[in-house]
Design a protein around this motif. Structure first.
Motif, PDB file in Angstrom:
ATOM      1  N   MET A   1       0.855  -1.155   0.000  1.00 35.71           N
ATOM      2  CA  MET A   1       0.000   0.000   0.000  1.00 35.71           C
ATOM      3  C   MET A   1       0.906   1.223   0.000  1.00 35.71           C
ATOM      4  N   LYS A   2       0.505   2.235  -0.767  1.00 37.33           N
ATOM      5  CA  LYS A   2       1.255   3.487  -0.786  1.00 37.33           C
ATOM      6  C   LYS A   2       0.418   4.580  -0.129  1.00 37.33           C
ATOM      7  N   ILE A   3       1.081   5.367   0.680  1.00 36.68           N
ATOM      8  CA  ILE A   3       0.429   6.449   1.423  1.00 36.68           C
ATOM      9  C   ILE A   3       1.141   7.750   1.065  1.00 36.68           C
ATOM     10  N   ARG A   4       0.360   8.774   0.761  1.00 35.85           N
ATOM     11  CA  ARG A   4       0.938  10.104   0.501  1.00 35.85           C
ATOM     12  C   ARG A   4       0.711  10.952   1.739  1.00 35.85           C
ATOM     13  N   VAL A   5       1.784  11.517   2.253  1.00 34.02           N
ATOM     14  CA  VAL A   5       1.716  12.402   3.418  1.00 34.02           C
ATOM     15  C   VAL A   5       1.995  13.816   2.918  1.00 34.02           C
ATOM     16  N   MET A   6       1.089  14.740   3.217  1.00 34.31           N
ATOM     17  CA  MET A   6       1.290  16.148   2.857  1.00 34.31           C
ATOM     18  C   MET A   6       1.347  16.953   4.148  1.00 34.31           C
ATOM     19  N   ALA A   7       2.518  17.521   4.426  1.00 33.50           N
ATOM     20  CA  ALA A   7       2.738  18.235   5.688  1.00 33.50           C
ATOM     21  C   ALA A   7       4.059  18.984   5.590  1.00 33.50           C
ATOM     22  N   THR A   8       4.448  19.635   6.687  1.00 27.74           N
ATOM     23  CA  THR A   8       5.794  20.210   6.723  1.00 27.74           C
ATOM     24  C   THR A   8       6.780  19.049   6.777  1.00 27.74           C
ATOM     25  N   GLU A   9       8.038  19.303   6.473  1.00 29.50           N
ATOM     26  CA  GLU A   9       9.037  18.217   6.509  1.00 29.50           C
ATOM     27  C   GLU A   9       9.116  17.587   7.894  1.00 29.50           C
ATOM     28  N   GLU A  10       9.046  18.404   8.935  1.00 30.35           N
ATOM     29  CA  GLU A  10       9.133  17.886  10.302  1.00 30.35           C
ATOM     30  C   GLU A  10       7.922  17.018  10.632  1.00 30.35           C
ATOM     31  N   GLU A  11       6.737  17.480  10.255  1.00 35.11           N
ATOM     32  CA  GLU A  11       5.523  16.700  10.517  1.00 35.11           C
ATOM     33  C   GLU A  11       5.532  15.393   9.726  1.00 35.11           C
ATOM     34  N   ALA A  12       5.974  15.446   8.484  1.00 35.95           N
ATOM     35  CA  ALA A  12       6.030  14.241   7.660  1.00 35.95           C
ATOM     36  C   ALA A  12       6.981  13.214   8.265  1.00 35.95           C
TER      37      ALA A  12
END
Length: 50
Positions: free
Chosen positions: A1-12
């Motif tokens: 499964m692939k998940i895309r995370v969109m956030a600041t670099e620190e949050e990601a």
């Protein structure tokens, strides 16, 4: 499964660490800047196994 995370670099990075606690993380991409030219939010793609 692939998940895309969109956030600041620190949050990601934090999200990836938390995913590693509950799932088998196979691969993590480097951060990609969003296309709209926003300087802070990035996209990180995480491949996991259930």
């Amino acid at each position: 499964m692939k998940i895309r995370v969109m956030a600041t670099e620190e949050e990601a990075a934090e999200v990836v660490d938390r995913l590693r606690q509950v799932l088998t993380v196979v691969e993590v991409s480097g951060p990609y800047r969003n296309r709209r030219g926003d300087s802070e939010p990035v996209r990180v793609y995480v491949e996991v196994r259930l």
